[in-house]
Design a protein around this motif. Structure first.
Motif, mmCIF file in Angstrom:
data_model
loop_
_atom_site.group_PDB
_atom_site.id
_atom_site.type_symbol
_atom_site.label_atom_id
_atom_site.label_comp_id
_atom_site.label_asym_id
_atom_site.label_seq_id
_atom_site.Cartn_x
_atom_site.Cartn_y
_atom_site.Cartn_z
ATOM 1 N N ASP A 210 0.729 -1.468 -0.215
ATOM 2 C CA ASP A 210 0.024 0.245 0.437
ATOM 3 C C ASP A 210 0.907 1.590 0.091
ATOM 4 O O ASP A 210 2.194 1.325 0.635
ATOM 5 C CB ASP A 210 -0.779 0.248 1.337
ATOM 6 C CG ASP A 210 -2.187 -0.833 1.231
ATOM 7 O OD1 ASP A 210 -1.900 -1.624 0.556
ATOM 8 O OD2 ASP A 210 -2.659 -0.638 2.284
ATOM 9 N N THR B 32 -4.350 6.225 -1.294
ATOM 10 C CA THR B 32 -4.124 5.503 -1.359
ATOM 11 C C THR B 32 -3.962 4.827 -2.690
ATOM 12 O O THR B 32 -4.884 4.323 -3.043
ATOM 13 C CB THR B 32 -4.153 4.568 0.010
ATOM 14 O OG1 THR B 32 -4.272 5.423 1.049
ATOM 15 C CG2 THR B 32 -3.314 3.431 0.284
ATOM 16 N N LYS C 288 -3.837 1.091 -3.758
ATOM 17 C CA LYS C 288 -3.879 -0.524 -2.700
ATOM 18 C C LYS C 288 -2.850 -1.691 -3.699
ATOM 19 O O LYS C 288 -2.179 -1.202 -4.514
ATOM 20 C CB LYS C 288 -5.173 -0.588 -2.650
ATOM 21 C CG LYS C 288 -6.430 -0.066 -2.093
ATOM 22 C CD LYS C 288 -6.142 0.226 -1.470
ATOM 23 C CE LYS C 288 -6.488 0.538 0.202
ATOM 24 N NZ LYS C 288 -6.306 0.805 1.380
ATOM 25 N N THR D 123 -2.781 -3.601 -6.438
ATOM 26 C CA THR D 123 -3.342 -2.952 -8.506
ATOM 27 C C THR D 123 -2.097 -3.202 -9.350
ATOM 28 O O THR D 123 -1.390 -2.664 -9.280
ATOM 29 C CB THR D 123 -2.908 -1.314 -7.511
ATOM 30 O OG1 THR D 123 -4.117 -1.176 -6.829
ATOM 31 C CG2 THR D 123 -3.518 -0.485 -8.893
#
Length: 68
Positions: free
Chosen positions: A21, A30, A32, A35
């Motif tokens: 993160d 943010t 994650k 991703t």
């Protein structure tokens, strides 16, 4: 040559995945873990890549990326 967290060489246009993160500076958002980011662009620095998240362009350190 830029390398990801596993030592794989990154090329222009590769797809990568975020392994941690990450807080994005200048925003409250943010990025994650897990991703997927498509079509990365290489920068002049070996440990950074440029990519588009939504409508904004951000620079990410290669140590937090994994090539897919």
């Amino acid at each position: 040559m830029p390398k990801d967290s596993n030592g794989n060489i990154l090329n222009e246009g590769d797809t990568v995945q975020v392994i941690k993160d990450l807080k994005i500076k200048g925003t409250s958002g943010t990025l994650k873990r897990g991703t997927k980011i498509k079509n990365i662009r290489l920068t002049s620095k070996a440990n950074e890549v440029e990519c588009r998240i939504g409508k904004s362009t951000i620079v990410l350190k290669t140590q937090f990326l994994k090539k897919i």
